[in-house]
Design a protein around this motif. Structure first.
Motif, mmCIF file in Angstrom:
data_model
loop_
_atom_site.group_PDB
_atom_site.id
_atom_site.type_symbol
_atom_site.label_atom_id
_atom_site.label_comp_id
_atom_site.label_asym_id
_atom_site.label_seq_id
_atom_site.Cartn_x
_atom_site.Cartn_y
_atom_site.Cartn_z
ATOM 1 N N SER A 65 0.801 -1.240 0.000
ATOM 2 C CA SER A 65 0.000 0.000 0.000
ATOM 3 C C SER A 65 0.829 1.283 0.000
ATOM 4 O O SER A 65 0.411 2.291 -0.557
ATOM 5 C CB SER A 65 -0.885 0.062 1.250
ATOM 6 N N CYS A 66 1.975 1.245 0.670
ATOM 7 C CA CYS A 66 2.674 2.491 1.009
ATOM 8 C C CYS A 66 3.460 3.070 -0.169
ATOM 9 O O CYS A 66 4.669 2.978 -0.223
ATOM 10 C CB CYS A 66 3.591 2.257 2.202
ATOM 11 N N SER A 67 2.736 3.662 -1.085
ATOM 12 C CA SER A 67 3.352 4.150 -2.328
ATOM 13 C C SER A 67 3.808 5.592 -2.170
ATOM 14 O O SER A 67 3.018 6.511 -2.282
ATOM 15 C CB SER A 67 2.320 4.053 -3.439
ATOM 16 N N MET A 68 5.054 5.806 -1.887
ATOM 17 C CA MET A 68 5.578 7.180 -1.833
ATOM 18 C C MET A 68 6.816 7.278 -2.693
ATOM 19 O O MET A 68 7.619 6.342 -2.757
ATOM 20 C CB MET A 68 5.944 7.576 -0.407
ATOM 21 N N TYR A 69 6.947 8.409 -3.326
ATOM 22 C CA TYR A 69 8.098 8.685 -4.203
ATOM 23 C C TYR A 69 8.990 9.633 -3.401
ATOM 24 O O TYR A 69 8.650 10.791 -3.189
ATOM 25 C CB TYR A 69 7.558 9.346 -5.468
ATOM 26 N N ILE A 70 10.112 9.119 -2.894
ATOM 27 C CA ILE A 70 10.918 9.871 -1.928
ATOM 28 C C ILE A 70 12.268 10.237 -2.539
ATOM 29 O O ILE A 70 13.025 9.344 -2.950
ATOM 30 C CB ILE A 70 11.116 9.020 -0.643
ATOM 31 N N ASN A 71 12.540 11.519 -2.587
ATOM 32 C CA ASN A 71 13.774 12.017 -3.216
ATOM 33 C C ASN A 71 13.994 11.390 -4.591
ATOM 34 O O ASN A 71 15.096 10.936 -4.942
ATOM 35 C CB ASN A 71 14.994 11.758 -2.316
ATOM 36 N N GLY A 72 12.912 11.324 -5.365
ATOM 37 C CA GLY A 72 13.017 10.855 -6.753
ATOM 38 C C GLY A 72 13.084 9.360 -6.924
ATOM 39 O O GLY A 72 13.394 8.881 -8.016
ATOM 40 N N GLN A 73 12.811 8.592 -5.861
ATOM 41 C CA GLN A 73 12.826 7.131 -5.988
ATOM 42 C C GLN A 73 11.580 6.528 -5.338
ATOM 43 O O GLN A 73 11.240 6.907 -4.203
ATOM 44 C CB GLN A 73 14.063 6.544 -5.289
ATOM 45 N N PRO A 74 10.916 5.601 -6.027
ATOM 46 C CA PRO A 74 9.788 4.935 -5.372
ATOM 47 C C PRO A 74 10.287 4.161 -4.156
ATOM 48 O O PRO A 74 11.274 3.433 -4.248
ATOM 49 C CB PRO A 74 9.264 3.960 -6.445
ATOM 50 N N HIS A 75 9.654 4.346 -3.022
ATOM 51 C CA HIS A 75 10.034 3.733 -1.735
ATOM 52 C C HIS A 75 11.369 4.262 -1.200
ATOM 53 O O HIS A 75 11.938 3.658 -0.274
ATOM 54 C CB HIS A 75 10.121 2.197 -1.832
ATOM 55 N N PHE A 102 3.297 8.320 -6.348
ATOM 56 C CA PHE A 102 3.723 7.606 -7.552
ATOM 57 C C PHE A 102 3.050 8.284 -8.739
ATOM 58 O O PHE A 102 1.847 8.509 -8.714
ATOM 59 C CB PHE A 102 3.259 6.136 -7.500
ATOM 60 N N ARG A 103 3.838 8.603 -9.768
ATOM 61 C CA ARG A 103 3.246 9.313 -10.906
ATOM 62 C C ARG A 103 3.178 8.419 -12.132
ATOM 63 O O ARG A 103 4.190 7.882 -12.572
ATOM 64 C CB ARG A 103 4.061 10.569 -11.221
ATOM 65 N N ALA A 104 1.970 8.265 -12.657
ATOM 66 C CA ALA A 104 1.745 7.519 -13.900
ATOM 67 C C ALA A 104 0.333 7.865 -14.372
ATOM 68 O O ALA A 104 -0.546 8.133 -13.544
ATOM 69 C CB ALA A 104 1.861 6.018 -13.667
ATOM 70 N N LYS A 105 0.148 7.859 -15.689
ATOM 71 C CA LYS A 105 -1.184 8.159 -16.242
ATOM 72 C C LYS A 105 -2.231 7.192 -15.681
ATOM 73 O O LYS A 105 -3.359 7.578 -15.412
ATOM 74 C CB LYS A 105 -1.097 8.031 -17.765
ATOM 75 N N ALA A 106 -1.826 5.935 -15.510
ATOM 76 C CA ALA A 106 -2.770 4.916 -15.035
ATOM 77 C C ALA A 106 -2.972 4.952 -13.510
ATOM 78 O O ALA A 106 -3.755 4.168 -12.985
ATOM 79 C CB ALA A 106 -2.282 3.531 -15.459
ATOM 80 N N VAL A 167 6.172 0.660 -11.903
ATOM 81 C CA VAL A 167 5.501 1.600 -12.816
ATOM 82 C C VAL A 167 6.045 3.007 -12.585
ATOM 83 O O VAL A 167 6.382 3.728 -13.526
ATOM 84 C CB VAL A 167 3.972 1.572 -12.591
ATOM 85 N N ALA A 168 6.143 3.382 -11.299
ATOM 86 C CA ALA A 168 6.611 4.729 -10.957
ATOM 87 C C ALA A 168 8.064 4.945 -11.370
ATOM 88 O O ALA A 168 8.470 6.071 -11.665
ATOM 89 C CB ALA A 168 6.450 4.974 -9.461
ATOM 90 N N ALA A 169 8.857 3.876 -11.413
ATOM 91 C CA ALA A 169 10.279 4.002 -11.760
ATOM 92 C C ALA A 169 10.493 4.087 -13.263
ATOM 93 O O ALA A 169 11.520 4.584 -13.723
ATOM 94 C CB ALA A 169 11.050 2.804 -11.215
ATOM 95 N N CYS A 170 9.533 3.612 -14.033
ATOM 96 C CA CYS A 170 9.716 3.463 -15.490
ATOM 97 C C CYS A 170 9.401 4.757 -16.223
ATOM 98 O O CYS A 170 8.364 5.374 -15.967
ATOM 99 C CB CYS A 170 8.799 2.352 -15.993
ATOM 100 N N LYS A 171 10.265 5.151 -17.148
ATOM 101 C CA LYS A 171 10.000 6.397 -17.887
ATOM 102 C C LYS A 171 8.790 6.255 -18.801
ATOM 103 O O LYS A 171 8.205 7.246 -19.219
ATOM 104 C CB LYS A 171 11.239 6.853 -18.658
ATOM 105 N N ASN A 172 8.396 5.019 -19.114
ATOM 106 C CA ASN A 172 7.182 4.776 -19.910
ATOM 107 C C ASN A 172 5.987 4.415 -19.035
ATOM 108 O O ASN A 172 4.925 4.073 -19.549
ATOM 109 C CB ASN A 172 7.404 3.627 -20.906
ATOM 110 N N ALA A 173 6.168 4.468 -17.721
ATOM 111 C CA ALA A 173 5.122 4.028 -16.783
ATOM 112 C C ALA A 173 4.577 2.661 -17.205
ATOM 113 O O ALA A 173 3.371 2.438 -17.276
ATOM 114 C CB ALA A 173 4.003 5.061 -16.673
ATOM 115 N N SER A 174 5.497 1.754 -17.472
ATOM 116 C CA SER A 174 5.106 0.406 -17.891
ATOM 117 C C SER A 174 4.843 -0.473 -16.673
ATOM 118 O O SER A 174 5.527 -0.356 -15.659
ATOM 119 C CB SER A 174 6.231 -0.208 -18.733
#
Ligand code: SF4
Ligand code: FES
Length: 249
Positions: A65-75, A102-106, A167-174
């Motif tokens: 559950s704990c989805s945070m993007y911290i200093n530019g890295q997921p988790h 976490f940033r992604a279109k989906a 997904v959050a790490a991928c530049k294509n949000a794959s």
């Protein structure tokens, strides 16, 4: 430790968000990142402010559950840990820490740091299951022998907690790493063979419909995955997909 936090605040999916600055002092290096966020919320509530909304449940690295993007890295900066298992000793006294969703279109933002990751559930629903006959006597667990190496790899794939960090790490949000783990956990086992073709075709189709991009081949997902899910699974998924595409009517 004294920490400056730049936290993403956003009222809802329609409003525009922004980073807000908070100062938090006397943080124990042994507290978890979420305990530090709890302390921040206590501080905000004491001043009649609106607490930062963030996802969490088990706080044991299990639920995803704990989805945070911290200093530019997921988790955050530590390897193989979720945000709830990240400790403040990973940061320096006086550091400024950026906390974003976490940033992604989906993954549309619901509020502050909470995003809607139900797209991953819909991919799983599309094919991430096996059908078994549950009538009559329960089958003995050892009735179908499985090679140790395959059983271990299937188990490793099954440790994916669906957190969405890949997904959050991928530049294509794959969602390729997530999907490949869910496909591999069955593809490696005899029980998964019956629905194998439909599974891979349906899950990949669902991922495309949800707005996830294609695999970027950068391997960022494997590096950021808190469960160490291997890129080997993506290669297996691609082989499964190619074979199913060529042989399905
Ligand atoms: S593959 Fe790893 S990063 Fe992706 S959802 Fe599963 S556990 Fe999370
Ligand atoms: S809260 Fe469950 S994995 Fe972090």
């Amino acid at each position: 430790m004294n920490i400056t936090l730049k936290v993403w605040r956003q009222k809802n999916g329609q409003s525009k968000g922004a980073l807000e600055t908070y100062q938090i002092n006397d943080v124990s290096p042994d507290s978890s990142f979420l305990e530090m966020m709890d302390a921040l919320n206590d501080q905000i509530i004491m001043k009649d402010g609106s607490p930062v909304v963030f996802d969490h449940d088990c706080r044991e690295g299990i639920c995803g559950s704990c989805s945070m993007y911290i200093n530019g890295q997921p988790h955050g900066p530590a390897r193989l840990v979720t945000t709830c298992q990240l400790h403040m000793r990973e940061f320096k006294d006086g550091e400024t820490i950026y906390v974003e969703p976490f940033r992604a279109k989906a993954f549309p933002v619901i509020k502050d740091l909470v995003v809607d990751r139900s797209a991953l559930d819909r991919i799983q629903h599309a094919g991430g299951y096996i059908s078994v006959n549950t009538s009559g006597n329960t089958q003995d667990a050892n009735a179908i022998p499985i090679e140790k190496e395959k059983a271990d790899k299937a188990f490793d794939a099954a440790t994916c907690i669906g957190c969405g960090a890949c997904v959050a790490a991928c530049k294509n949000a794959s969602a390729s790493l997530f999907m490949s783990a869910k496909i591999s956990q069955y593809a490696l086992l005899p029980q998964g063979q019956v629905e194998a073709k439909n599974r891979v075709l349906a899950m990949v189709k669902q991922a495309e419909e949800e707005g996830f991009g294609p695999c970027s081949n950068t391997g960022a997902c494997e590096i950021e995955c808190p469960k160490g899910i291997s890129l080997e699974n993506i290669a297996r998924m691609n082989r499964e997909y190619l074979s199913a595409s060529l042989t399905s009517k």
